[in-house]
Scaffold this motif. Sequence first.
Motif, short mmCIF file in Angstrom:
data_model
loop_
_atom_site.label_atom_id
_atom_site.label_comp_id
_atom_site.label_asym_id
_atom_site.label_seq_id
_atom_site.Cartn_x
_atom_site.Cartn_y
_atom_site.Cartn_z
N ARG A 1 0.83 -1.21 0.00
CA ARG A 1 0.00 0.00 0.00
C ARG A 1 0.86 1.26 0.00
O ARG A 1 0.54 2.24 -0.67
CB ARG A 1 -0.93 0.00 1.22
N ARG A 2 1.94 1.22 0.77
CA ARG A 2 2.82 2.40 0.82
C ARG A 2 3.44 2.66 -0.54
O ARG A 2 3.47 3.79 -1.01
CB ARG A 2 3.90 2.20 1.88
N LEU A 3 3.95 1.61 -1.18
CA LEU A 3 4.53 1.78 -2.50
C LEU A 3 3.49 2.21 -3.52
O LEU A 3 3.78 3.02 -4.42
CB LEU A 3 5.19 0.47 -2.96
N ASP A 4 2.28 1.71 -3.38
CA ASP A 4 1.22 2.09 -4.32
C ASP A 4 0.95 3.59 -4.28
O ASP A 4 0.66 4.21 -5.30
CB ASP A 4 -0.06 1.31 -3.98
N GLY A 5 1.09 4.18 -3.09
CA GLY A 5 0.88 5.62 -2.98
C GLY A 5 2.04 6.45 -3.50
O GLY A 5 1.87 7.62 -3.82
N VAL B 1 0.75 -0.97 -7.19
CA VAL B 1 1.47 -1.98 -6.40
C VAL B 1 0.49 -2.59 -5.42
O VAL B 1 -0.22 -1.87 -4.70
CB VAL B 1 2.66 -1.36 -5.63
N LYS B 2 0.41 -3.90 -5.37
CA LYS B 2 -0.50 -4.56 -4.45
C LYS B 2 0.08 -5.87 -3.94
O LYS B 2 0.92 -6.48 -4.61
CB LYS B 2 -1.88 -4.80 -5.08
N GLU B 3 -0.37 -6.28 -2.75
CA GLU B 3 -0.03 -7.61 -2.26
C GLU B 3 -0.78 -8.62 -3.11
O GLU B 3 -1.98 -8.48 -3.35
CB GLU B 3 -0.43 -7.75 -0.79
N ALA B 4 -0.08 -9.62 -3.58
CA ALA B 4 -0.68 -10.58 -4.50
C ALA B 4 -1.73 -11.43 -3.81
O ALA B 4 -1.58 -11.83 -2.66
CB ALA B 4 0.40 -11.47 -5.10
N ALA B 5 -2.78 -11.71 -4.53
CA ALA B 5 -3.79 -12.69 -4.12
C ALA B 5 -3.81 -13.80 -5.16
O ALA B 5 -3.48 -13.58 -6.33
CB ALA B 5 -5.17 -12.03 -4.02
#
Length: 358
Positions: free
Chosen positions: A216-220, A226-230
């Motif tokens: 989330r931090r990198l996405d901002g 950028v997201k944690e993979a599901a």
Amino acid sequence: MAHPIRVLIVDDSASVRRTLSEIIEADPDLTVMATAADPFVAAERIRQEIPDVVILDVEMPRMDGITFLRKLMAQRPLPVVMCSSLTEEGSQTLLLALEAGAVDIITKPRTDTRQFLVESSVRVCDAVKAAACARLRRGDATPRRPVPGKLSADVIMPPPVARHAMARTTETVVCIGASTGGTESLREVLEALPADSPGIVIVQHMPEAFTAAFARRLDGLCRIEVKEAADGDPVLPGRALIAPGNRHMLLQRSGARYHVAVKDGPLVSRHRPSVDVLFRSAAQYAGANALGIIMTGMGDDGARGLLEMKTAGAATLAQDEETCVVFGMPREAIALGAADRVVPLDRIPTEIMRVRAS
């Protein structure tokens, strides 16, 4: 090493201090120099003797661990490993600790079953050894700001790689593996990428509950998503997927499209998630359509997987020693002949875009 790595444990919990001490003393390469219940006691102990590595709790009486970390890095920089309970709530604070100069994050050892205790022991000892080898980087005091106007978007090892390289298609997938020092290094790489970068899949050794906050931090901060993979997430241009802590991530392919599989399983190359697991799956399913990059970190996770990617026709890169916090994983990959080229950190974004254009 000429002498065991001397560790100072700073934690207000007597049981945690005892468990960490037992784990460290069981490793012949490590020894407990001292323990302290709070930063004031720790500061006095450091005045008497300088430890090789500090394990530092976050929540403590009289002074919290982050404040002590900042004071320590400003006055007497030492390799610090932050130790925290496994909570999503505190993960954002720990990411700030990494920006402030902490080398790594570990979770407080789990003792509920023998398997968890063994795995906790592996992670604690590996983190301390990596920290002892780390090239310290001063934290960036300037708060990082989100990209303006950016829209936020809400194990089983694969079979052996075929002997022939997979034919090249029009879509490139970038596979990155990193460990100690990788959080800030990955930020530098991803921040430099344009919004139309190729799809990226990343294994960063990190405890569970922290990878979601890291993503989330990198996405901002980044122009790409950028997201944690599901499990089942598609790999798309302009998107980076980060393997969840404590889960393996594999690249898979359906027709011309890539997606990821997120799986449980044993430690591989002493890690879960493992870079080797990701790289081997990329060798099988992407072949010459992939770019493999191994970055800063301790140990050899990813070295053999990168060689498999190269054998399958992928382009491969290793981060150079000068820009690594710990030159362990890249060194092993280079020694195996797995890296086509060795490049500095600031060159990696250019290489990602160059491979896409080729």
